[in-house]
Design an enzyme around this catalytic site. Structure first.
Site, PDB file in Angstrom:
ATOM      1  NE  ARG A  19      48.404  29.153  45.623  1.00 42.65           N
ATOM      2  CZ  ARG A  19      48.305  28.926  44.315  1.00 42.65           C
ATOM      3  NH1 ARG A  19      47.187  29.181  43.683  1.00 42.65           N
ATOM      4  NH2 ARG A  19      49.337  28.462  43.655  1.00 42.65           N
ATOM      5  N   GLY A  20      43.478  27.610  46.893  1.00 44.26           N
ATOM      6  CA  GLY A  20      42.803  26.339  46.668  1.00 44.26           C
ATOM      7  C   GLY A  20      43.603  25.098  47.014  1.00 44.26           C
ATOM      8  N   PRO A  21      44.811  24.946  46.468  1.00 43.92           N
ATOM      9  CG  PRO A  21      46.505  24.835  44.853  1.00 43.92           C
ATOM     10  CD  PRO A  21      45.477  25.765  45.440  1.00 43.92           C
ATOM     11  CB  THR A  23      42.615  25.809  52.766  1.00 39.56           C
ATOM     12  OG1 THR A  23      42.052  26.816  51.921  1.00 39.56           O
ATOM     13  CG2 THR A  23      43.914  26.287  53.373  1.00 39.56           C
ATOM     14  CD  GLU A  85      40.274  36.186  45.953  1.00 39.76           C
ATOM     15  OE1 GLU A  85      39.903  35.503  44.976  1.00 39.76           O
ATOM     16  OE2 GLU A  85      40.463  35.695  47.085  1.00 39.76           O
TER      17      GLU A  85
END
Length: 186
Positions: A19-21, A23, A85
């Protein structure tokens, strides 16, 4: 059982799901750069997807990867793409005759959270299950098919049942110095 070391025919040795925000700029970035420095071919979305490219390229990368590392963080389950994913990872690993494996990292979460045994992931999945969308003049409908949400929950439970690495708070910053981190990239 370790996956086969023959990666011929596979575009990537490792696929990072995160999850981009949560890590992207720290943990995932460090892991990615260390693996690349070791000569490991790694899929990380912001490095492999160009602006304007179809997001379906992610599914091709999943199919063409040998090792999957889902970095399961607090908001991971709030992303439908992250969940898709994980479903694909589980399917690919199950159908690979042992040639593909999943190595989860539980980052500030516990396997019980990921299994939806606690409120954290369970609440995120419930919100997605109830999310509605309206397309044009059509009546508002559920944004995600209930069967898809069930597949997300099932895949998360499967991944959470795999022995992985657990890191919380300060520990995740110290992971780089530990042999555990090195075991991920060697």
């Amino acid at each position: 059982m370790a996956p086969s070391t023959d990666t011929s025919g596979m575009e990537f040795e490792v696929f990072l799901s995160f999850r981009g925000p949560d890590t992207r700029v720290d943990f995932t970035s460090f892991l990615y750069h260390d693996m690349v420095e070791k000569g490991i071919r790694v899929f990380k979305d912001d490095k492999e997807l160009n602006v304007g490219e179809k997001i379906e390229k992610i599914f091709k990368a999943l199919n063409d990867s040998q090792i999957y590392i889902p970095i399961l963080s607090k908001d991971f389950a709030s992303s439908a793409w992250c969940l898709r994913e994980v479903v694909r990872m589980v399917d690919c690993a199950k159908n690979s005759n042992g040639k593909k494996e999943i190595f989860p990292i539980f980052l500030d979460v516990k396997p019980e959270d990921v299994k939806s045994s606690t409120g954290l992931y369970s609440n995120a999945l419930s919100l997605l299950k109830e999310e509605k969308a309206k397309y044009g003049d059509e009546e508002e409908t559920l944004k995600y098919d209930p069967d898809e949400v069930k597949s997300w929950r099932d895949a998360l439970r499967e991944v959470a049942s795999i022995t992985g690495w657990k890191r919380e708070g300060k520990e995740k910053k110290e992971m780089y110095e530990q042999s555990l981190w090195r075991s991920l990239i060697t």
